[in-house]
Design a protein around this motif. Structure first.
Motif, mmCIF file in Angstrom:
data_model
loop_
_atom_site.group_PDB
_atom_site.id
_atom_site.type_symbol
_atom_site.label_atom_id
_atom_site.label_comp_id
_atom_site.label_asym_id
_atom_site.label_seq_id
_atom_site.Cartn_x
_atom_site.Cartn_y
_atom_site.Cartn_z
ATOM 1 N N GLU A 1 -3.459 6.515 -1.931
ATOM 2 C CA GLU A 1 -4.327 6.236 -0.795
ATOM 3 C C GLU A 1 -5.676 5.728 -1.291
ATOM 4 O O GLU A 1 -6.120 6.090 -2.384
ATOM 5 C CB GLU A 1 -4.504 7.528 -0.012
ATOM 6 C CG GLU A 1 -5.062 7.342 1.361
ATOM 7 C CD GLU A 1 -4.978 8.622 2.179
ATOM 8 O OE1 GLU A 1 -4.948 8.496 3.396
ATOM 9 O OE2 GLU A 1 -4.942 9.719 1.594
ATOM 10 N N TYR A 2 -6.325 4.889 -0.527
ATOM 11 C CA TYR A 2 -7.626 4.297 -0.839
ATOM 12 C C TYR A 2 -7.567 3.370 -2.052
ATOM 13 O O TYR A 2 -8.524 3.262 -2.816
ATOM 14 C CB TYR A 2 -8.712 5.367 -1.041
ATOM 15 C CG TYR A 2 -8.840 6.309 0.131
ATOM 16 C CD1 TYR A 2 -9.262 5.830 1.373
ATOM 17 C CD2 TYR A 2 -8.519 7.646 0.007
ATOM 18 C CE1 TYR A 2 -9.354 6.686 2.459
ATOM 19 C CE2 TYR A 2 -8.610 8.502 1.085
ATOM 20 C CZ TYR A 2 -9.032 8.015 2.308
ATOM 21 O OH TYR A 2 -9.123 8.862 3.376
ATOM 22 N N SER B 1 -1.041 11.627 7.439
ATOM 23 C CA SER B 1 -1.331 12.684 6.471
ATOM 24 C C SER B 1 -2.715 13.297 6.660
ATOM 25 O O SER B 1 -2.963 14.407 6.206
ATOM 26 C CB SER B 1 -1.167 12.166 5.052
ATOM 27 O OG SER B 1 -2.096 11.141 4.791
ATOM 28 N N HIS B 2 -3.621 12.586 7.309
ATOM 29 C CA HIS B 2 -4.955 13.150 7.535
ATOM 30 C C HIS B 2 -4.917 14.225 8.619
ATOM 31 O O HIS B 2 -5.802 15.051 8.705
ATOM 32 C CB HIS B 2 -5.946 12.058 7.936
ATOM 33 C CG HIS B 2 -6.234 11.115 6.825
ATOM 34 N ND1 HIS B 2 -6.898 11.485 5.686
ATOM 35 C CD2 HIS B 2 -5.917 9.806 6.654
ATOM 36 C CE1 HIS B 2 -7.007 10.454 4.876
ATOM 37 N NE2 HIS B 2 -6.412 9.421 5.442
ATOM 38 N N PRO C 1 0.804 -1.228 0.000
ATOM 39 C CA PRO C 1 0.000 0.000 0.000
ATOM 40 C C PRO C 1 0.838 1.281 0.000
ATOM 41 O O PRO C 1 0.389 2.311 -0.498
ATOM 42 C CB PRO C 1 -0.829 -0.102 1.283
ATOM 43 C CG PRO C 1 -0.845 -1.544 1.618
ATOM 44 C CD PRO C 1 0.452 -2.107 1.115
ATOM 45 N N SER C 2 2.053 1.230 0.517
ATOM 46 C CA SER C 2 2.872 2.443 0.629
ATOM 47 C C SER C 2 3.308 3.005 -0.720
ATOM 48 O O SER C 2 3.705 4.168 -0.800
ATOM 49 C CB SER C 2 4.101 2.176 1.491
ATOM 50 O OG SER C 2 4.902 1.165 0.902
ATOM 51 N N ASP D 1 -3.714 11.260 -3.719
ATOM 52 C CA ASP D 1 -2.824 11.423 -2.576
ATOM 53 C C ASP D 1 -2.087 10.124 -2.305
ATOM 54 O O ASP D 1 -2.651 9.038 -2.440
ATOM 55 C CB ASP D 1 -3.615 11.803 -1.320
ATOM 56 C CG ASP D 1 -4.131 13.224 -1.360
ATOM 57 O OD1 ASP D 1 -3.497 14.060 -2.032
ATOM 58 O OD2 ASP D 1 -5.162 13.495 -0.719
ATOM 59 N N LEU E 1 -0.251 7.414 0.210
ATOM 60 C CA LEU E 1 -0.531 6.919 1.546
ATOM 61 C C LEU E 1 0.646 7.298 2.442
ATOM 62 O O LEU E 1 1.723 6.714 2.351
ATOM 63 C CB LEU E 1 -0.714 5.399 1.533
ATOM 64 C CG LEU E 1 -1.031 4.751 2.862
ATOM 65 C CD1 LEU E 1 -2.349 5.272 3.408
ATOM 66 C CD2 LEU E 1 -1.100 3.249 2.713
ATOM 67 N N ARG F 1 1.136 15.801 3.025
ATOM 68 C CA ARG F 1 0.522 15.329 1.788
ATOM 69 C C ARG F 1 1.543 15.205 0.672
ATOM 70 O O ARG F 1 2.398 16.056 0.482
ATOM 71 C CB ARG F 1 -0.573 16.288 1.334
ATOM 72 C CG ARG F 1 -1.790 16.227 2.194
ATOM 73 C CD ARG F 1 -2.550 14.984 1.850
ATOM 74 N NE ARG F 1 -3.871 15.034 2.438
ATOM 75 C CZ ARG F 1 -4.534 13.959 2.737
ATOM 76 N NH1 ARG F 1 -4.024 12.781 2.509
ATOM 77 N NH2 ARG F 1 -5.720 14.041 3.241
#
Length: 181
Positions: A25-26, A63-64, A20-21, A57, A59, A70
């Motif tokens: 994101e998502y 970052s949220h 995932p990295s 964006d 991951l 970001r």
């Protein structure tokens, strides 16, 4: 080595694992597609043809919370324009995108549009085949039955624009790149 690499027939029911990295994101992977924030890359190709790019964006842990953390991540979707064995025994895959100016995570390349139960094999991807002289080069593991016309999703660091990856040909009279029609 993953379970789907040891038993490739499992790919009919579960997707290959992914890191995932290096994906936006998502990102969700299925057995035959990659979906980023609700956008199917297979559907994106139907609308935009290849090569095409999806940027979102990256991951980034935390970052949220902090907007300064970001970053961007992109995925290039390219069509295989040829598969062959080179003189030195390497399996070579040509794609229709020019990847010379992007930072691609070649080892995370995924097959889109069909489920392959063939064992993964090491290949060298030569990018920019539409321009006559491939300029990008990356090692990857793809199914052994990869064929001309297959779609590959290749994650990249940062923001990638379509202009960066669209193959260019050279005007031999002037020695300048020209946009392929």
């Amino acid at each position: 080595m993953t379970l789907t690499a040891i038993l490739p027939t499992l790919r009919r029911s579960i997707p290959d694992p992914f890191r995932p990295s290096v994906w936006p994101e998502y990102t969700q992977v299925t057995t035959s597609d990659v979906i980023i924030a609700g956008v199917s890359l297979r559907r994106l190709v139907e609308l935009c043809e290849t090569p095409c790019v999806h940027t979102a964006d990256a991951l980034v842990p935390g970052s949220h919370i902090k907007s300064a953390l970001r970053r961007d991540a992109s995925v290039v979707v390219a069509r295989v324009s040829g598969v062959f064995d080179s003189d030195d025994g390497e399996r070579v895959v040509l794609i229709d995108a020019d990847m010379a100016s992007v930072s691609a995570f070649w080892d995370e390349t995924r097959l889109l549009g069909r489920i392959s139960t063939a064992a993964p094999n090491p290949v060298v991807i030569l990018a920019g085949a539409g321009s006559g002289m491939p300029r990008g080069r990356g090692p990857a593991w793809v199914p052994a039955d990869l064929a001309e016309g297959d779609l590959l999703a290749i994650p990249c660091a940062g923001m990638v624009s379509l202009h960066e990856i669209r193959p260019h040909s050279v005007d031999l009279r002037r020695g300048e790149p020209t946009e392929n029609a």
